[in-house]
Design a protein around this motif. Sequence first.
Motif, PDB file in Angstrom:
ATOM      1  N   HIS A   3      20.557  21.072  31.556  1.00 56.59           N
ATOM      2  CA  HIS A   3      19.130  20.868  31.276  1.00 56.59           C
ATOM      3  C   HIS A   3      18.250  21.728  32.181  1.00 56.59           C
ATOM      4  CE1 HIS A   3      15.612  18.850  29.785  1.00 56.59           C
ATOM      5  NE2 HIS A   3      15.273  18.471  31.016  1.00 56.59           N
ATOM      6  N   THR A  27      17.214  31.295  24.500  1.00 60.37           N
ATOM      7  CA  THR A  27      16.546  30.043  24.802  1.00 60.37           C
ATOM      8  C   THR A  27      15.050  30.201  24.682  1.00 60.37           C
ATOM      9  OG1 THR A  27      18.284  29.506  26.365  1.00 60.37           O
ATOM     10  CG2 THR A  27      16.276  28.197  26.495  1.00 60.37           C
ATOM     11  N   ASN A  36      18.088  26.227  22.206  1.00 67.67           N
ATOM     12  CA  ASN A  36      19.097  27.148  22.685  1.00 67.67           C
ATOM     13  C   ASN A  36      20.087  27.404  21.558  1.00 67.67           C
ATOM     14  OD1 ASN A  36      22.052  27.424  24.007  1.00 67.67           O
ATOM     15  ND2 ASN A  36      20.513  28.470  25.269  1.00 67.67           N
ATOM     16  N   ALA A  37      20.446  28.679  21.330  1.00 70.19           N
ATOM     17  CA  ALA A  37      21.409  29.036  20.292  1.00 70.19           C
ATOM     18  C   ALA A  37      21.940  30.430  20.576  1.00 70.19           C
ATOM     19  CB  ALA A  37      20.767  28.970  18.909  1.00 70.19           C
ATOM     20  N   ASN A  54      26.148  27.458  17.961  1.00 70.84           N
ATOM     21  CA  ASN A  54      26.007  26.578  19.133  1.00 70.84           C
ATOM     22  C   ASN A  54      24.552  26.143  19.349  1.00 70.84           C
ATOM     23  OD1 ASN A  54      28.799  26.725  19.856  1.00 70.84           O
ATOM     24  ND2 ASN A  54      28.401  28.757  20.752  1.00 70.84           N
ATOM     25  N   GLN A  56      21.442  24.000  20.167  1.00 68.91           N
ATOM     26  CA  GLN A  56      21.115  22.826  20.975  1.00 68.91           C
ATOM     27  C   GLN A  56      19.603  22.692  21.024  1.00 68.91           C
ATOM     28  OE1 GLN A  56      23.420  21.783  24.486  1.00 68.91           O
ATOM     29  NE2 GLN A  56      24.496  23.759  24.318  1.00 68.91           N
ATOM     30  N   VAL A  58      16.450  20.028  22.424  1.00 68.27           N
ATOM     31  CA  VAL A  58      16.074  18.868  23.230  1.00 68.27           C
ATOM     32  C   VAL A  58      14.623  18.542  22.938  1.00 68.27           C
ATOM     33  CG1 VAL A  58      15.833  17.932  25.556  1.00 68.27           C
ATOM     34  CG2 VAL A  58      17.726  19.482  25.030  1.00 68.27           C
ATOM     35  N   HIS A  63      18.972  14.798  22.221  1.00 64.95           N
ATOM     36  CA  HIS A  63      19.733  16.036  22.380  1.00 64.95           C
ATOM     37  C   HIS A  63      20.481  16.275  21.071  1.00 64.95           C
ATOM     38  CE1 HIS A  63      22.745  18.565  24.956  1.00 64.95           C
ATOM     39  NE2 HIS A  63      22.096  19.273  24.042  1.00 64.95           N
ATOM     40  N   ARG A  65      22.779  18.779  18.523  1.00 69.03           N
ATOM     41  CA  ARG A  65      23.731  19.888  18.429  1.00 69.03           C
ATOM     42  C   ARG A  65      24.066  20.133  16.965  1.00 69.03           C
ATOM     43  NH1 ARG A  65      28.133  18.216  23.121  1.00 69.03           N
ATOM     44  NH2 ARG A  65      26.726  18.497  24.926  1.00 69.03           N
TER      45      ARG A  65
END
Length: 802
Positions: A3, A27, A36-37, A54, A56, A58, A63, A65
Amino acid sequence: MHHGLIILYSFIAAFLGFSSAFAAEPTARIHGILINADSMYRDNERQTAELEGNVQIVFQGQHIRADRAQVSLRSRQVQLYGNVEIMDAKNTIVGRQVHLDYDNNTGIIYDGYVQSGSVLFAGSVLQKTGDSDYVVTSADYTTCTNCPATWSFTGSTVRAELGGYAYIKNAILRLGNVPVFWFPYLVVPLKSDRQSGVLTPIFEVSDASGFSIGIPYFWAISESSDATIELKEYQKRGLKGLLEYRYVLTESSYGTLNAASLKDKAISSDSRFNKYRTTQEKNTSLDRWFLKYEHYQEMPDGGVHRAQVNLASDLQYPKDFPLETLNHGDSAMENRVSYTKNTETQHYSVDSSYYVNLLHADPLAYNDDAVHRLPELRFSQAQKSFRDTNFVYALDVDLVNFARAGNAYDDMTALNQNGTNYKFPTNSCAAPLWEDTPGCVRQYDGKYDPDIDQIRTGQRLDLRPTLAYPFQLGNTVDFVPKLAYRETHYSFNIPDQPYLARRYLRTELTARSKISRVFGDALSSKATRYKHEIIPEITYTRLPWLSQDQHPFFGTGDMANAPFSSRDNVSDLDIASDYGLQFDYTDRVYDRNLVTFAVTNKLTEKRWVMDRPEYRQIGYLKLAQSYNEGGATGAGASQQWSDLTAILDVRLDYFQTYTIANYYPYQNVTNTSSRARVLNDKGQFLEGQLSLQYPITPGQEVDVSKRQEDYTFSAGFISRYLNAMGKITYDANPKDASTNEYQVKSWAAILQLKPPGDCWIINLATDKVTGGDTRYFVSFDFNFDGSPKPPLPSSTLDLYGF
């Protein structure tokens, strides 16, 4: 990704600025969302973002995914594809594809599941309609942590509120993958708080009732009251309705009401009832019921109100349904209402007791021969110093009315068979066991005969003031001389000699000393230590003056031959004895010229728990015996020693025992009640009990064949997947003197099967009450809220196998 790194990347990105299209930056923070990927593309005009690899996200404590995502900043929605997982502090959402409105926290999950703790919902389509609300299509619900789940409910539709309830349509209970039961509609709780709902069925099988199934409903009426309502269908008896109502008035005031009713078809062929029923009543059903109520309430003025009600339609009910009345084996059903108030020095009470005689052979017999205490008034003044002297005084006053529905006295018949005296109510069959023969009835001649008839009702006023002067001699021996006066007045509901009185003085001197020693580490202030005390004492009592009206109520024999110790019991054997049977032991003069010797051993442990000392008595042993120094006459002339009493109480961490033994030197027998238990921290235990009782009559030899000798063995075992406990009681009196065969009086066994997954318990139980039939019980405890059930306490065994 950590984080902290996400926040760092977001800060750098905000500092450098973003173009309308980007693909290399991994990000970003967009409208308060951390993203984020592996690759990202943003369209400022459409206010969308494409995320690949991948992914993500938040946002607001969630959270997310996924393999791929599309974020619409304008509509505040995100489309998630491939291995989607959404987690927050309480819940986890997993699916193949998720459409989420992240502003309203609603959305649709395809081919996935929602998990909160161990509560799990899976389905082809899950609609998230709120923070904790879901509607699931083609759903599967379970709380099992194993895979595949030990049990689950499948349904066409499930509406669930995590922390509330789940409403399942077309619910099918599956054990593993096998369907076993269908419900058109099912409501299950998803929280551990009290809540209304249908409980799992309870199955029972017995010889007398056949197969039965009970469906209980729990009703959470309010924060301070609830009820369980059950419909129970018996194969042989019919439909029964049961109710258990519970309430709490304050933290220390509460009550419970139990009731049941059924029209019992099995009674039509029951020989116990038909033996005493008329021709018209035989082979017909019988309305049966019971009512049990217990109440405890602390009053504003410092008083305590108690109530206890235990009634049934017939005397056989406690044997047929022992888990309801909880008094099978008792001689009477006690109903009692009282009010008590205690201060530092005084006690006041108003008490009323109504008894239902269970000893009749006829299950439908009237209760007109039972004697009740209606009412009883008591006052006690505890020992209090007289001004500034060492004199202390006390006072006890008791007024009680003995009443019953039948005659004030019983017409009695005396009979001698083979040298044994019998005394029994006069009846049409002239037999001691007249109730065993249908058609035999009591007979009354309408005139009280003081030489043989038995007084059963009346009033008694008892006053007992005492004066004592305790002092110590040489700091080693404590002396307590005491003078007590007793005056008792009787008023009987008979025409001849309706009033009696008795007065006497009793002097008493007690000498007591104490020897003690402390064992353990004396150097450490917090070491565990033990204190052993030996307390010898001797008490001498004497009656220097006695004035008592001559009346058969006090007995017809020489008073010196009557029981002389206050430990002697009143029993049915007294009916035919010379000293008679009164209301209770208060009517007898005991401890007349008695020397009592006693020695007590105490072992006390002092240990430290959380920097605080804790004291507990781990060992207690007392021996006592009395000697009648005044001598005796008649059959008991040489029997001046009382029984030798021993009390042993040991309470260690892993071993406990409690024993009361009374050795009668002239009969050379010992009455014993003893139990010993070995246990461990897991709750496993092994216990043995012995109850050995001989009928004792002063001056007579003991008939060993009439002893009551029972051995009870019980044990409990707790493990990961199995809890088991049981007990069995053997009657050591031979059924057949020629074979010397022992018999089992009662037994009980409880088995809890806990399949893998910590999600349910299968309860199996069987028992046989004394004189009853064998029963089998099956029930299920499902952990609908995901909270594992604790094992049953060992006290549960006390409900089975009386």
